[in-house]
Design a protein around this motif. Structure first.
Motif, PDB file in Angstrom:
ATOM      1  N   GLN A 285      16.619   9.330  17.052  1.00  0.00           N
ATOM      2  CA  GLN A 285      17.545   9.690  15.977  1.00  0.00           C
ATOM      3  C   GLN A 285      18.396  10.897  16.378  1.00  0.00           C
ATOM      4  O   GLN A 285      19.613  10.910  16.211  1.00  0.00           O
ATOM      5  CB  GLN A 285      16.749  10.003  14.700  1.00  0.00           C
ATOM      6  CG  GLN A 285      17.614  10.233  13.475  1.00  0.00           C
ATOM      7  CD  GLN A 285      18.312   8.960  13.030  1.00  0.00           C
ATOM      8  OE1 GLN A 285      17.674   7.917  12.912  1.00  0.00           O
ATOM      9  NE2 GLN A 285      19.620   9.016  12.819  1.00  0.00           N
ATOM     10  N   PRO A 441      13.521   3.068  17.135  1.00  0.00           N
ATOM     11  CA  PRO A 441      13.234   2.096  16.074  1.00  0.00           C
ATOM     12  C   PRO A 441      12.435   0.933  16.679  1.00  0.00           C
ATOM     13  O   PRO A 441      12.658   0.575  17.838  1.00  0.00           O
ATOM     14  CB  PRO A 441      14.613   1.618  15.637  1.00  0.00           C
ATOM     15  CG  PRO A 441      15.572   2.644  16.133  1.00  0.00           C
ATOM     16  CD  PRO A 441      14.954   3.249  17.349  1.00  0.00           C
ATOM     17  N   ASP A 466       4.135   4.960  10.166  1.00  0.00           N
ATOM     18  CA  ASP A 466       5.165   4.019   9.705  1.00  0.00           C
ATOM     19  C   ASP A 466       4.626   2.613   9.464  1.00  0.00           C
ATOM     20  O   ASP A 466       5.362   1.736   8.993  1.00  0.00           O
ATOM     21  CB  ASP A 466       6.314   3.950  10.720  1.00  0.00           C
ATOM     22  CG  ASP A 466       7.158   5.212  10.723  1.00  0.00           C
ATOM     23  OD1 ASP A 466       6.843   6.131   9.932  1.00  0.00           O
ATOM     24  OD2 ASP A 466       8.124   5.282  11.499  1.00  0.00           O
ATOM     25  N   LEU A 469       5.391   0.807   6.303  1.00  0.00           N
ATOM     26  CA  LEU A 469       6.790   0.411   6.107  1.00  0.00           C
ATOM     27  C   LEU A 469       7.085  -0.993   6.629  1.00  0.00           C
ATOM     28  O   LEU A 469       8.116  -1.576   6.307  1.00  0.00           O
ATOM     29  CB  LEU A 469       7.724   1.394   6.821  1.00  0.00           C
ATOM     30  CG  LEU A 469       7.799   2.819   6.284  1.00  0.00           C
ATOM     31  CD1 LEU A 469       8.697   3.665   7.178  1.00  0.00           C
ATOM     32  CD2 LEU A 469       8.349   2.811   4.863  1.00  0.00           C
ATOM     33  N   ASP A 473      10.088  -1.721   4.488  1.00  0.00           N
ATOM     34  CA  ASP A 473      11.369  -1.335   5.078  1.00  0.00           C
ATOM     35  C   ASP A 473      11.292  -1.441   6.604  1.00  0.00           C
ATOM     36  O   ASP A 473      11.318  -0.429   7.314  1.00  0.00           O
ATOM     37  CB  ASP A 473      11.676   0.115   4.649  1.00  0.00           C
ATOM     38  CG  ASP A 473      13.099   0.522   5.026  1.00  0.00           C
ATOM     39  OD1 ASP A 473      13.848  -0.333   5.566  1.00  0.00           O
ATOM     40  OD2 ASP A 473      13.446   1.699   4.812  1.00  0.00           O
ATOM     41  N   GLY A 475      13.200  -2.066   8.996  1.00  0.00           N
ATOM     42  CA  GLY A 475      14.249  -1.437   9.814  1.00  0.00           C
ATOM     43  C   GLY A 475      13.996   0.044  10.046  1.00  0.00           C
ATOM     44  O   GLY A 475      14.540   0.632  10.983  1.00  0.00           O
ATOM     45  N   ALA A 476      13.191   0.658   9.178  1.00  0.00           N
ATOM     46  CA  ALA A 476      12.963   2.102   9.289  1.00  0.00           C
ATOM     47  C   ALA A 476      11.726   2.440  10.117  1.00  0.00           C
ATOM     48  O   ALA A 476      11.442   3.606  10.347  1.00  0.00           O
ATOM     49  CB  ALA A 476      12.821   2.706   7.891  1.00  0.00           C
ATOM     50  N   ARG A 478       9.481   3.324  13.034  1.00  0.00           N
ATOM     51  CA  ARG A 478       9.671   3.875  14.379  1.00  0.00           C
ATOM     52  C   ARG A 478       8.532   3.398  15.288  1.00  0.00           C
ATOM     53  O   ARG A 478       7.423   3.131  14.823  1.00  0.00           O
ATOM     54  CB  ARG A 478       9.673   5.398  14.330  1.00  0.00           C
ATOM     55  CG  ARG A 478      10.893   5.992  13.632  1.00  0.00           C
ATOM     56  CD  ARG A 478      10.660   7.436  13.254  1.00  0.00           C
ATOM     57  NE  ARG A 478       9.463   7.573  12.428  1.00  0.00           N
ATOM     58  CZ  ARG A 478       8.808   8.710  12.236  1.00  0.00           C
ATOM     59  NH1 ARG A 478       9.223   9.808  12.814  1.00  0.00           N
ATOM     60  NH2 ARG A 478       7.730   8.741  11.472  1.00  0.00           N
TER      61      ARG A 478
END
Ligand code: ASP
Length: 599
Positions: A285, A441, A466, A469, A473, A475-476, A478
């Motif tokens: 990021q 990601p 993560d 997620l 989510d 796509g988020a 990591r």
């Protein structure tokens, strides 16, 4: 006529002769670089892979027969010379390591004659690359290519030595293996014994090295050839070499640790460069936000700035539309380029368009603090001021902005940053700047396929925090994935692997595999996971890339002995080529598209 080696033994290479050998008799063998006949004296520059030695044939110091033979020498003849080492009687050649020495010849054999070569064998050849690649065996005689391949050999050798000491085992994995379409396109090899079935050449030893961890080998390494049938770019090769490794009972830190020490060792031993450890780390990021790239070149600044909030209220449709569509507006500051002529700015705009940008907005901050800008009329004076301030704009600076989907903005500004750095000569070419990029990601949304694809590969472990997620989510999420980047080039990458069957099955599901598809392609891995699998992680370097970066070479073909060109063909062997119909028949293959007629 070619003479034989009978009774002859090479005592050393040309470049290995030193002042300590003065007065000694040596026998050298190699190629004639050049020869000059000066009446009673014949000078020959003799070349082998270690360097060049000046040989002198002097009437009276060798027999008439030998002197006459020396007179027949031409470039690229292969000869053996026996003579005595002496300090040069003539001018010393400062450019040669052996420039203060010469060998006074007593004996000469012509081991092989040579026709006039199609191009001279010399450093920094001006000959077109196509010609050099066609006559690659000659091209490979050139000292610069020899240096590259010698460095490459040493990198491989020292890597093996280092990893051996660290407890790694070198284990070969198959070249003929199973096609696994995830990732790049496979090179296929038809089976004769199973007509209609195909092997694939490995894209990497990934699955096999994971299986070796299941088998308890604990630390594996291999210098492995990999094959990817991709549309070629100038810096890609259909077959390339990896320094591949996998370790069991480890996490990210362990892989990073051993690899930092390996890199420091290679750079110290081979280049005399001290890599200061630990190597800097940066999350994906942060790399994207600051440099617009997951392989940032940190040898210079010119970082990207997100100015979305600053321009949110502006009337400029380009900015507004991008922000309303969920994108962003970001900029870079080309320090001191405010006076750039309009024509040159237009070229930068075209450059950005080449990367998919719709355009580039700019502000040239004038010496008196006023602004020349492509979009001033849509901004209030105050907005303009704030924008310049947000970009640390000072008189004389050129501020360049892209507004689009954030991925596009990163891509465009990331490329523009590199282009400007070249133009502005901001890069210290002597520097070696490493950085680890971490926390990539896990998944990437593919617009074409309308599904998630694995950013690294489907066996990469999500970060522990993560994992929840994955359901809410994806796509988020990591990944425990890392790349090692040197001077803006990704020289290696790897990840901690999923070692739990349930997470692996879930990953396949996220990637759009049905259970059946996953099992038919990767069943052997999932099966192995049922019987006790240690946590494991690994990494692979692109050996070609690593050597290129070490040797500071731009052309990947210059570090590969027999490379292919952009259309994946070999100019020397003319592979690929049509085969005999009988061979096809044996394989049960029929060619539908007619081969192109021979030119
Ligand atoms: N097999 C991976 C690749 O080829 C590297 C790794 O994850 O070890 O990119």
């Amino acid at each position: 006529m070619a003479e034989s080696m009978k009774g002859l033994k090479r005592t050393c290479r040309c470049g290995e002769v030193t002042k300590a050998n003065v007065g000694e008799k040596v026998t050298l063998m190699g190629w004639v670089q050049k020869n000059r006949n000066k009446g009673g004296l014949i000078f020959v520059d003799l070349r082998d892979r270690s360097g060049i030695m000046q040989i002198i044939f002097e009437n009276g110091k060798c027999s008439d027969e030998i002197f006459a033979k020396a007179g027949k020498l031409r470039s690229e003849f292969v000869i053996a010379v026996t003579g005595t080492v002496q300090l040069r009687s003539g001018a010393v050649n400062e450019n040669l390591a052996t420039g203060a020495l010469e060998v006074v010849a007593e004996d000469l054999r012509i081991l092989s004659e040579s026709e006039t070569p199609p191009f001279p064998i010399e450093e920094n050849s001006k000959t077109r690359e196509e010609v050099r690649l066609k006559y690659r065996s000659l091209d490979l005689r050139r000292p610069d290519l020899q240096r590259n391949l010698i460095l490459r050999s040493k990198v491989a050798m020292l890597t093996r030595q280092f990893l051996d000491k660290e407890g790694f085992l070198e284990i070969e994995t198959p070249m003929l293996t199973k096609s696994t379409p995830e990732g790049a396109r496979d090179y296929l090899v038809p089976s004769r014994i199973h007509p209609g079935s195909f092997y694939a050449l490995p894209q990497s030893p990934q699955l096999f090295k994971q299986l070796l961890m299941c088998s308890g080998y604990d630390r594996y390494m291999q210098i492995a050839r990999c094959f990817r049938d991709e549309d070629l770019r100038a810096d890609r090769q259909p077959e390339f070499t990896q320094i591949d490794m996998e370790l069991a009972f480890v996490d990210v830190e362990d892989v990073i640790d051993v690899n930092e020490r390996l890199l420091a060792y290679l750079f110290h031993e081979l280049l005399g460069v001290e890599v200061s450890l630990p190597i800097q780390r940066m999350t994906w990021q942060e790399a994207m936000d600051r440099f617009g790239s997951d392989k940032p070149d940190l040898r210079f600044g010119m970082e990207l700035k997100d100015v979305s909030d600053v321009v949110r209220d502006s009337e400029f449709a380009v900015f507004r539309n991008a922000l309303e569509a969920g994108g962003s507006v970001r900029g870079i500051n080309a320090k001191g380029q405010g006076g750039m002529p309009r024509k040159k700015i237009d070229k930068l705009v075209e450059f950005a368009k080449g990367y998919g940008a719709k355009g580039l907005a700019y502000i040239a901050v004038q010496e008196d603090g006023t602004c020349k800008s492509s979009f001033a009329k849509f901004m209030t004076e105050d907005q303009m001021k704030q924008l310049v301030q947000a970009m640390d704009g000072e008189p004389g600076d050129l501020l360049l902005f892209a507004a689009d989907k954030t991925k596009m903005v990163w891509n465009v500004l990331g490329a523009l940053r590199l282009e400007l750095a070249e133009q502005m000569d901001l890069i210290d070419k002597n520097e070696y700047r490493f950085v680890w990029i971490t926390e990539f990601p896990l998944l990437e949304w593919s617009e074409e396929e309308n599904r998630y694809t694995a950013m690294h590969h489907p066996f990469t472990m999500p970060m522990d925090e993560d994992i929840p997620l994955l359901d809410t989510d994806p796509g988020a999420v990591r990944a425990k994935a890392y790349d090692i980047v040197l001077n803006g080039s990704e020289i290696g990458g790897g990840s901690v692997r999923i070692h739990q069957n349930d997470i692996q099955e879930k990953m396949f599901e996220m990637l759009g595999f049905t259970k059946e598809q996953a099992h038919s392609q990767f069943g052997f891995l999932l099966e192995a996971f049922r019987y006790g699998v240690p946590p494991h992680a690994g990494l692979a370097y692109g050996l070609d890339r690593l050597v290129m970066e070490m040797a500071k070479i731009d052309n990947i073909r210059d570090v590969i002995a027999f490379p292919k060109v952009k259309d994946a063909s070999c100019l020397m062997t003319e592979a690929p080529s049509p085969v005999d119909p009988a061979q096809l028949e044996e394989l049960g293959l029929k060619i539908e598209t007619a081969a192109e007629p021979e030119a």
